[in-house]
Scaffold this motif. Sequence first.
Motif, short mmCIF file in Angstrom:
data_model
loop_
_atom_site.label_atom_id
_atom_site.label_comp_id
_atom_site.label_asym_id
_atom_site.label_seq_id
_atom_site.Cartn_x
_atom_site.Cartn_y
_atom_site.Cartn_z
N PHE A 194 0.82 -1.20 0.00
CA PHE A 194 0.00 0.00 0.00
C PHE A 194 0.86 1.26 0.00
N ALA A 195 1.95 1.27 0.75
CA ALA A 195 2.83 2.44 0.80
C ALA A 195 3.53 2.67 -0.53
N ARG A 196 3.84 1.58 -1.22
CA ARG A 196 4.53 1.69 -2.52
C ARG A 196 3.67 2.40 -3.55
N GLY A 197 2.35 2.18 -3.48
CA GLY A 197 1.45 2.84 -4.43
C GLY A 197 1.76 2.46 -5.85
N THR A 198 2.02 3.45 -6.69
CA THR A 198 2.28 3.20 -8.11
C THR A 198 3.76 3.03 -8.43
N ARG A 199 4.61 3.16 -7.42
CA ARG A 199 6.05 2.96 -7.64
C ARG A 199 6.31 1.50 -7.99
N SER A 200 7.24 1.29 -8.89
CA SER A 200 7.62 -0.08 -9.23
C SER A 200 8.56 -0.62 -8.15
N VAL B 63 11.76 1.09 -5.91
CA VAL B 63 11.96 0.89 -4.48
C VAL B 63 13.33 0.28 -4.22
N ALA B 64 13.71 -0.71 -5.01
CA ALA B 64 15.02 -1.35 -4.86
C ALA B 64 16.14 -0.32 -5.02
N ARG B 65 16.03 0.53 -6.03
CA ARG B 65 17.06 1.56 -6.25
C ARG B 65 17.12 2.52 -5.06
N ALA B 66 15.96 2.94 -4.57
CA ALA B 66 15.94 3.87 -3.44
C ALA B 66 16.52 3.25 -2.18
N LEU B 67 16.33 1.94 -2.02
CA LEU B 67 16.88 1.24 -0.86
C LEU B 67 18.33 0.82 -1.05
N GLY B 68 18.82 0.92 -2.30
CA GLY B 68 20.19 0.48 -2.59
C GLY B 68 20.32 -1.03 -2.50
N ARG C 166 11.36 -7.28 -3.57
CA ARG C 166 10.17 -8.13 -3.76
C ARG C 166 9.85 -8.91 -2.48
N ARG C 167 10.87 -9.34 -1.76
CA ARG C 167 10.65 -10.09 -0.51
C ARG C 167 9.89 -9.27 0.52
N LEU C 168 9.98 -7.94 0.45
CA LEU C 168 9.25 -7.10 1.38
C LEU C 168 7.73 -7.24 1.22
N GLU C 169 7.29 -7.67 0.04
CA GLU C 169 5.87 -7.89 -0.21
C GLU C 169 5.52 -9.37 -0.26
N ASP C 170 6.41 -10.20 0.23
CA ASP C 170 6.18 -11.65 0.26
C ASP C 170 5.64 -12.03 1.63
N HIS D 122 7.70 -14.20 3.99
CA HIS D 122 9.00 -13.67 4.43
C HIS D 122 8.81 -12.80 5.67
N TRP D 123 9.69 -12.94 6.64
CA TRP D 123 9.67 -12.09 7.83
C TRP D 123 10.69 -10.97 7.66
N PRO D 124 10.25 -9.77 7.26
CA PRO D 124 11.23 -8.68 7.16
C PRO D 124 11.63 -8.20 8.55
N SER D 125 12.84 -7.72 8.67
CA SER D 125 13.29 -7.20 9.96
C SER D 125 12.67 -5.82 10.18
N LEU D 126 12.65 -5.40 11.43
CA LEU D 126 12.16 -4.06 11.73
C LEU D 126 13.03 -3.00 11.05
N LYS D 127 14.32 -3.28 10.97
CA LYS D 127 15.24 -2.36 10.30
C LYS D 127 14.85 -2.21 8.83
N SER D 128 14.53 -3.32 8.17
CA SER D 128 14.12 -3.27 6.76
C SER D 128 12.82 -2.50 6.60
#
Length: 138
Positions: free
Chosen positions: A86-92, A96-101, A108-112, A115-121
Amino acid sequence: MDIRYPVVLEPEAGGGFFVRFPDFDDVFSEGPTRDEALCNAIEALSGMLAFKLENGHDIPRPEAVSPDADAVAPDAKVQAALLVRFARGTRSLAEVARALGTSWPSARRLEDPAHWPSLKSLDRVAAVMGKKLVLSFE
């Protein structure tokens, strides 16, 4: 954002409750008691949302829930994946990957929902989206 979807509990003639979701025509559950019906509704909602996330289907944002209405939230992994979607909206995901480096598979795992993302992620992706990560216990 509150990821709780409204539910309607309908008493069944033989006892128990039938549960339906106004936001989804294809999700329903039941249970012999109100508490069990709501618990089963969480499982049904989590499973359906995980399927939709894994297969790239559109997912509606939850309708506003009035204070006296029933609502359920999916499990934590599904909630985390939905918040990112939902936060990503229309961004591909590539943006997002580029912005996160990071790589596209990592983004993609962030929307899986498996997958358990860390709080840091989650905190990093929230910042990239111009959001703030907020945790709560209910």
